[in-house]
Design a protein around this motif. Structure first.
Motif, mmCIF file in Angstrom:
data_model
loop_
_atom_site.group_PDB
_atom_site.id
_atom_site.type_symbol
_atom_site.label_atom_id
_atom_site.label_comp_id
_atom_site.label_asym_id
_atom_site.label_seq_id
_atom_site.Cartn_x
_atom_site.Cartn_y
_atom_site.Cartn_z
ATOM 1 N N PRO A 1 36.485 41.103 36.907
ATOM 2 C CA PRO A 1 37.328 41.264 35.807
ATOM 3 C C PRO A 1 38.808 41.383 36.134
ATOM 4 N N THR A 2 39.276 41.780 37.602
ATOM 5 C CA THR A 2 40.528 41.427 37.871
ATOM 6 C C THR A 2 41.008 40.371 38.772
ATOM 7 N N ALA A 3 40.126 39.675 39.436
ATOM 8 C CA ALA A 3 40.278 38.613 40.443
ATOM 9 C C ALA A 3 40.800 37.466 39.735
ATOM 10 N N ARG A 4 41.776 36.746 40.292
ATOM 11 C CA ARG A 4 42.086 35.517 39.820
ATOM 12 C C ARG A 4 41.668 34.275 40.588
ATOM 13 N N THR A 5 41.738 34.172 41.823
ATOM 14 C CA THR A 5 41.049 33.083 42.810
ATOM 15 C C THR A 5 40.638 34.063 43.988
ATOM 16 N N GLY B 1 24.836 32.980 51.460
ATOM 17 C CA GLY B 1 23.954 32.194 52.171
ATOM 18 C C GLY B 1 24.517 30.797 52.391
ATOM 19 N N HIS B 2 23.749 29.789 52.129
ATOM 20 C CA HIS B 2 24.170 28.571 52.177
ATOM 21 C C HIS B 2 24.821 28.003 51.230
ATOM 22 N N ALA B 3 25.301 28.765 50.180
ATOM 23 C CA ALA B 3 26.077 28.363 49.144
ATOM 24 C C ALA B 3 27.413 29.379 48.979
ATOM 25 N N GLU B 4 28.171 29.022 48.100
ATOM 26 C CA GLU B 4 29.387 30.103 47.952
ATOM 27 C C GLU B 4 29.990 30.135 46.390
ATOM 28 N N LEU B 5 30.195 31.342 46.135
ATOM 29 C CA LEU B 5 30.635 31.323 44.722
ATOM 30 C C LEU B 5 32.217 31.400 44.593
ATOM 31 N N ARG B 6 32.717 30.771 43.853
ATOM 32 C CA ARG B 6 34.313 30.576 44.003
ATOM 33 C C ARG B 6 34.778 30.709 42.473
ATOM 34 N N LEU B 7 35.764 31.683 42.226
ATOM 35 C CA LEU B 7 36.333 31.840 41.156
ATOM 36 C C LEU B 7 37.842 31.148 41.040
ATOM 37 N N TYR B 8 37.927 30.538 39.930
ATOM 38 C CA TYR B 8 39.465 29.945 39.834
ATOM 39 C C TYR B 8 39.587 29.614 38.309
ATOM 40 N N ARG B 9 40.650 30.228 37.853
ATOM 41 C CA ARG B 9 41.197 30.051 36.410
ATOM 42 C C ARG B 9 40.107 30.601 35.523
ATOM 43 N N GLY B 10 39.600 31.620 35.807
ATOM 44 C CA GLY B 10 38.436 32.507 34.714
ATOM 45 C C GLY B 10 37.138 31.826 34.810
ATOM 46 N N GLN B 11 36.856 30.742 35.799
ATOM 47 C CA GLN B 11 35.679 30.158 35.625
ATOM 48 C C GLN B 11 35.039 30.561 37.093
ATOM 49 N N LEU B 12 33.713 30.851 37.057
ATOM 50 C CA LEU B 12 32.936 31.157 38.428
ATOM 51 C C LEU B 12 32.090 29.998 38.656
ATOM 52 N N ARG B 13 32.027 29.417 39.744
ATOM 53 C CA ARG B 13 31.234 28.333 40.299
ATOM 54 C C ARG B 13 30.361 28.635 41.438
ATOM 55 N N CYS B 14 29.358 28.071 41.740
ATOM 56 C CA CYS B 14 28.539 28.153 42.707
ATOM 57 C C CYS B 14 28.581 26.778 43.635
ATOM 58 N N THR B 15 28.700 26.626 44.562
ATOM 59 C CA THR B 15 28.862 25.063 45.379
ATOM 60 C C THR B 15 28.523 25.483 46.794
ATOM 61 N N PRO B 16 27.975 24.361 47.333
ATOM 62 C CA PRO B 16 27.460 24.344 48.715
ATOM 63 C C PRO B 16 28.415 24.893 49.779
ATOM 64 N N ALA B 17 28.210 25.655 50.635
ATOM 65 C CA ALA B 17 29.062 26.271 51.622
ATOM 66 C C ALA B 17 29.361 25.223 52.598
ATOM 67 N N VAL B 18 30.693 24.931 52.818
ATOM 68 C CA VAL B 18 31.184 24.078 53.813
ATOM 69 C C VAL B 18 31.718 24.588 55.203
ATOM 70 N N ALA B 19 31.180 24.748 56.216
ATOM 71 C CA ALA B 19 31.662 25.267 57.388
ATOM 72 C C ALA B 19 33.298 24.897 57.694
ATOM 73 N N GLY C 1 44.822 21.815 37.547
ATOM 74 C CA GLY C 1 43.850 23.069 37.786
ATOM 75 C C GLY C 1 42.995 22.729 38.585
ATOM 76 N N VAL C 2 43.308 22.292 39.890
ATOM 77 C CA VAL C 2 42.687 21.771 41.008
ATOM 78 C C VAL C 2 42.706 23.147 42.023
ATOM 79 N N PRO C 3 41.557 23.883 42.274
ATOM 80 C CA PRO C 3 41.500 24.797 43.078
ATOM 81 C C PRO C 3 41.657 24.522 44.296
ATOM 82 N N ILE C 4 42.110 25.484 45.485
ATOM 83 C CA ILE C 4 42.433 25.122 46.824
ATOM 84 C C ILE C 4 41.233 24.456 47.453
#
Length: 226
Positions: A70-74, A80-98, A177-180
């Motif tokens: 509710p309060t996080a921005r980025t 595990g082998h994936a990562e949840l990433r929040l940017y501009r109110g959108q939460l995405r699930c992407t493969p984790a990159v070492a 709107g390109v996340p880091i």
């Protein structure tokens, strides 16, 4: 046992209904998710993570997400082998990159020759540069015979459109709107001219005229190209 099975099926049906309203193009809208009741938020999160990440989320992760979303921005959360990433109110699930180590940095490719359309793997940059033939809006193939691959050092200028002035990469990334985490990859130069930036595309100053052999460039992280 039968009642428990029925209850589980009901929870799945509720999750399907809720996710149909809060998930767009695979990303979970935090604003839409916050419109659910607390119990349905947890239920929807568990179902969405299971579907996109392929694993069941722990109770501690669900608790963290309920408290922090509710309060996080980025932000990002390991899964595990994936990562949840929040940017501009959108939460995405992407493969984790070492994370790239200093040793890997030293092994990054510094040059590339693109003579035809195709995929060019760059393990040192953890990605693939894809060249695709296009009729218009591409860079002349002749520009790509000798390319320099460089990291960002600051001060680079990118022109996003023919009638737009060159601006700093930081400003261009923010406007687009390109996340880091989507800004990784090499800056591609030809003869000292910036040609391509991952996450932004071709610099407008290198766009060729229709009728020439033209290609578009696209950057794909290795985890996404598997």
């Amino acid at each position: 046992a039968e009642w428990a099975q029925q209850a589980s099926e009901v929870l799945d049906e509720v999750a399907d209904f809720d996710l149909s309203r809060v998930v767009v193009n695979g990303s979970l809208s935090v604003d839409g998710w916050l419109g659910l009741s607390p119990a349905r938020r947890s239920n929807a999160l568990r179902a969405w993570i299971k579907r996109c990440g392929g694993v069941s989320a722990s109770a501690s992760l669900i608790t963290r997400l309920r408290e922090e979303l509710p309060t996080a921005r980025t932000a990002s959360w390991s899964l595990g082998h994936a990562e949840l990433r929040l940017y501009r109110g959108q939460l995405r699930c992407t493969p984790a990159v070492a994370a790239v180590t200093n040793q890997a940095d030293a092994a990054r490719e510094t040059g590339l020759s693109v003579l035809r359309a195709g995929q060019h793997r760059l393990p040192g940059w953890a990605g693939v540069l894809v060249a695709e033939r296009v009729r218009e809006g591409g860079v002349p193939l002749a520009w790509l015979a000798r390319l320099d691959l460089r990291p960002r050092v600051g001060g680079e200028q990118f022109q996003a459109g023919l009638n737009r002035p060159p601006r700093s990469l930081k400003k261009q990334y923010q406007d687009a709107g390109v996340p880091i985490w989507d800004r990784n990859g090499p800056l591609v130069y030809s003869g000292g001219q910036l040609v391509f930036v991952p996450g932004l595309g071709l610099d407008a100053r290198v766009i060729g005229l229709p009728g020439q052999p033209l290609v578009a460039l696209r950057w794909v992280p290795l985890a996404d190209s598997a």
